[in-house]
Design a protein around this motif. Structure first.
Motif, mmCIF file in Angstrom:
data_model
loop_
_atom_site.group_PDB
_atom_site.id
_atom_site.type_symbol
_atom_site.label_atom_id
_atom_site.label_comp_id
_atom_site.label_asym_id
_atom_site.label_seq_id
_atom_site.Cartn_x
_atom_site.Cartn_y
_atom_site.Cartn_z
ATOM 1 N N PRO A 177 0.783 -1.303 0.108
ATOM 2 C CA PRO A 177 -0.175 -0.332 -0.184
ATOM 3 C C PRO A 177 0.942 1.671 -0.050
ATOM 4 O O PRO A 177 2.452 1.333 0.132
ATOM 5 C CB PRO A 177 -0.444 -0.180 1.653
ATOM 6 C CG PRO A 177 -0.827 -1.698 1.474
ATOM 7 C CD PRO A 177 0.745 -2.144 0.784
ATOM 8 N N SER A 178 0.395 2.903 -0.310
ATOM 9 C CA SER A 178 0.632 3.743 -0.063
ATOM 10 C C SER A 178 1.474 3.670 1.038
ATOM 11 O O SER A 178 0.852 3.452 2.227
ATOM 12 C CB SER A 178 0.374 5.241 -1.305
ATOM 13 O OG SER A 178 -0.673 5.310 0.614
ATOM 14 N N ILE A 179 2.296 4.450 1.683
ATOM 15 C CA ILE A 179 3.199 5.113 3.147
ATOM 16 C C ILE A 179 2.443 5.741 3.221
ATOM 17 O O ILE A 179 2.207 5.667 4.416
ATOM 18 C CB ILE A 179 4.733 5.683 2.346
ATOM 19 C CG1 ILE A 179 5.015 6.137 3.736
ATOM 20 C CG2 ILE A 179 4.253 7.193 1.623
ATOM 21 C CD1 ILE A 179 5.000 5.613 4.850
ATOM 22 N N THR A 180 1.311 6.387 2.985
ATOM 23 C CA THR A 180 0.331 7.593 3.268
ATOM 24 C C THR A 180 -0.513 6.090 4.180
ATOM 25 O O THR A 180 -1.042 6.551 5.541
ATOM 26 C CB THR A 180 -0.385 8.424 2.623
ATOM 27 O OG1 THR A 180 0.764 9.145 2.124
ATOM 28 C CG2 THR A 180 -1.252 9.634 3.290
ATOM 29 N N GLU A 181 -1.227 5.700 3.232
ATOM 30 C CA GLU A 181 -2.580 5.024 4.462
ATOM 31 C C GLU A 181 -1.475 3.696 4.803
ATOM 32 O O GLU A 181 -2.347 3.780 5.583
ATOM 33 C CB GLU A 181 -2.618 3.456 3.447
ATOM 34 C CG GLU A 181 -3.431 2.281 3.484
ATOM 35 C CD GLU A 181 -4.179 1.242 1.924
ATOM 36 O OE1 GLU A 181 -4.309 0.396 2.453
ATOM 37 O OE2 GLU A 181 -3.851 2.317 1.206
#
Length: 298
Positions: free
Chosen positions: A133-137
């Motif tokens: 997943p994205s680092i933000t998630e």
């Protein structure tokens, strides 16, 4: 064959991990960490075994790897000035007895559920495929896990200080009034399971509600939680300790007082539960409670 990736049509035969990694290096859509993750699962070839081996190895490596610096510091007199209870340096005998107990717990209590974690992931939808997943998630999920685990730890830890629960379960963890890093997981099996459920169970419930969680996120979360627990039991207070920069972070001084005075300071990562509910440990907490009582009596 592993299900970590959806297309192996361009891959060559694999006889070593290096061969597996070389195959994943061809995939430009994956970063370096994703390539290593994918190569590991592909090389093992059995996803259930790969996940069990990964989680058990990560737990042992990072727990004892984080304990080792504190054990070394305990043997260096220069650092005594940073020791919170500087008259209580753990002896080699205490360290050795604690190590044996922790290892026994790891192999006889924690190993079994770790090896059966992968089927659970498949059942509730925790992904282990690449890409991640994205680092933000992941950052959002880690923040939520820290907050929720802290609440779980506060209430169940506080409950373990009640009567028979303390006498027959939690008292073991309080054998060392001056904690040291290795003692972070020195506890009764019931306590290990109960408080450990906050670390593992919260991500499981998160996935069941949201349907979004990756095994890599869980893996890093467990590493961060291990570091927090070991550091909280280190017994050292430095000018650069994290709570000086994040006042709501608990840290070693917060948990050391809990071991010293046996009551108060029940939270794991943050200070807000103890502050709001008036359960801070030590002379400072006692003084604040007395001041509140005096105000009520006026």
């Amino acid at each position: 064959m592993s299900s970590v990736y959806h297309d192996y049509s361009t891959f060559s035969n694999v006889t070593s991990f290096a061969d597996s990694f070389a195959n994943f290096r061809q995939l430009d859509n994956l970063n370096w960490f994703e390539q290593i993750w994918g190569a590991y699962y592909y090389y093992i070839g059995n996803d259930l075994f790969a996940t069990g081996l990964l989680f058990f190895s990560v737990h042992e490596l990072f727990y004892f790897g984080r304990c080792l610096p504190w054990a070394i510091i305990d043997r260096i007199p220069y650092f005594n000035k940073y020791k919170i209870q500087d008259e209580k340096i753990p002896s080699n005998k205490e360290q050795w007895e604690c190590l044996k107990s922790v290892l026994t717990s790891h192999f006889l209590v924690e190993a079994f559920p770790i090896w059966f974690f992968h089927p659970l992931c498949q059942t509730i939808g925790i992904s282990y495929q690449v890409p991640f997943p994205s680092i933000t998630e992941m950052l959002i999920q880690w923040a939520v896990f820290f907050v929720l685990e802290d609440a779980w730890h506060y209430w169940f830890h506080r409950g373990l200080h009640y009567g028979v629960f303390y006498k027959y379960i939690h008292k073991q963890h309080h054998r060392y009034a001056a904690p040291f890093g290795l003692a972070a997981e020195y506890a009764h099996p019931v306590e290990v399971a109960l408080l450990g459920l906050g670390t593992v169970g919260i991500p499981i419930v998160w996935c069941m509600i949201t349907g979004k969680l990756h095994l890599f996120t869980v893996c890093i979360w467990i590493v961060m939680r291990l570091f927090q627990a070991v550091d909280a039991h280190s017994g050292y207070e430095f000018p650069w300790s994290l709570h000086h920069f994040l006042p709501f972070w608990a840290g070693a001084d917060h948990h050391d007082e809990h071991h010293h005075y046996f009551i108060g300071g029940y939270a794991s990562s943050f200070r807000w539960w103890d502050y709001v509910l008036g359960t801070e440990a030590g002379p400072k907490g006692k003084k604040q409670r007395e001041e509140k009582m005096n105000k009520k009596n006026l």
